[in-house]
Design an enzyme around this catalytic site. Sequence first.
Site, short mmCIF file in Angstrom:
data_model
loop_
_atom_site.label_atom_id
_atom_site.label_comp_id
_atom_site.label_asym_id
_atom_site.label_seq_id
_atom_site.Cartn_x
_atom_site.Cartn_y
_atom_site.Cartn_z
N SER A 236 0.95 -1.06 0.03
CA SER A 236 0.01 -0.06 -0.03
C SER A 236 0.87 1.16 -0.17
CB SER A 236 -1.11 -0.19 1.23
OG SER A 236 -1.90 1.05 1.19
N ASP A 475 -8.63 -4.26 -6.17
CA ASP A 475 -8.36 -3.53 -4.98
C ASP A 475 -9.04 -2.37 -4.91
OD1 ASP A 475 -6.85 -2.21 -3.21
OD2 ASP A 475 -5.13 -3.10 -3.72
N HIS A 503 -7.44 -5.94 -0.72
CA HIS A 503 -6.34 -4.90 -0.77
C HIS A 503 -4.96 -5.56 -0.69
CE1 HIS A 503 -3.95 -1.34 -0.57
NE2 HIS A 503 -3.76 -1.36 0.63
#
Length: 533
Positions: A236, A475, A503
């Site tokens: 991320s 995602d 995610h």
Amino acid sequence: MKHPTSKRVGLILALAALGVTALAGCIPVYGDTAAEGADTAPTDSAQQSALQTFYRQKPTWTTCGELQCATLTVPVDYAHPETGQTFTLPLARSVTADPAQRMGSLVFNPGGPGESGVEQLKSGGLSSFSERARARFDIVGFDPRGVAGSKPAIDCGSADSADQDQPESDAASTSAYPKTGAERSAALADAEKQVASCKARSGAILPHVGTLDAARDLDVLRSALGDEKLSYLGWSYGTYLGTVYGELFPQRVRALVLDGAVDPSLDWSEAALQQGKAFRKSVDDYAQKCATVVHDACPATTPDGIRKVITDLHRRTAKHPLRIKGTTERLDQNMLLAALTKSMYSPESQWQDLSGALRAARGGDGTKLAEIASPGISAQPARDDSSDPGSSGEQAPDNSSVAITAVNCLDQPHPRDAQPYWELLERANQEAGVFGTSAVLAELTCKDWPTGQQQPHRVNAKGLPPALVVGTTGDPATPYQWSQGLADQLPGGMLLTFKGSGHTAYGRSNACVNDAVDAYLIDLKPVPSGTAC
């Protein structure tokens, strides 16, 4: 398995792992050898000597449960490392069981910005790394400057104390889509109050918690670990930190895995819109696929029925927030949105709880949704500054909700006038509904926040070895097109696609992804173009 991804609950809405992407420009820096950029390298011998002191430090590792813990000292201001002002960053590592097979350290960042790498390891995050990777690398986590156990850490005051200063009639004044002048004034007041509180408590460090400085810290850590080159895995927001490191120190990279990528060429408005649309699509996918994942536990028997439950709750909570047992708080529309968006990160482990919470909310009880939106809805333990988070077994305070704002606002230029936010709000509503408007509102605090000089840009990392970008087609927090964009910008960038929901992919998807990532990390094996799992 607790997967190391960031789940943001912002002041207005928790929307994504990185809220709005932290984007930065390439600024030359210096390291533990000759200066790589004359524009920012210190010229005074005292400055050079001070910087070398940081690079030459050797952490003192002590046992903390099944891990080893230590601290790393870094300068607050890399342009003036000789001032004596420092951050102390907690470290934790899992040492490989077979020293004969050890290749070095694998440093990771779990996302945010604002997530603690130390707490990720302490709370089971090691299971996100394959046995093969753990056998060849020491897995090293750290708390970035200003985050969690960092000393000093960003402090904006508690939400409870802020609410006590707010008139009861204004307690639910912030709308997920403010349309009237009064509603927009309330949203601005909330944002300005947050900025004022943060500046009052942490004003001295706010200009120094951005990703450019965190990337320099990462190079000090590499040196302190004794690694000539960095092996790194970022999830991320951690992909952005890794990208910036690659721009600043391309010759010091051995391997970069960037999973759930941030596209640094997007400005704040583009990122907010794309993210809002991705979350709306993910919630719609939940309605469509719920029966396949959680079977009879779904809040309705058909996809359209589930969509109706969610739509009705949006309308209901916007006007009449639901009760939350054991507290005087109420589940309003913002908290509902937070619960929905947070539940999109790991469908395989989160959709069951979401379904039960939606059924309860349909009956008027918002307790379960509130627990999803804000697990720490009860009072948090006070910070104990006498303890050392780098070596103690105590959990560092979670300041991720303010750290994400501090880093993103510093990294990414935002308008100083409110009008561009209101104009974008209309477009966001049309394109992504309340998921889009909430994404825009989450950026409003940045209007008055300290800002850096970085600009959105395409990656400039000449000399960087091939990096591996991992993108998940469904995602919600870092949309798949961001991974495509980053892979295209990196010199020799490789894209590994996971066809699925949720995610990030490494550690939570399948053996196909894990094996490809491991082969790259350990053997630097290239991933062929178009590889999908």
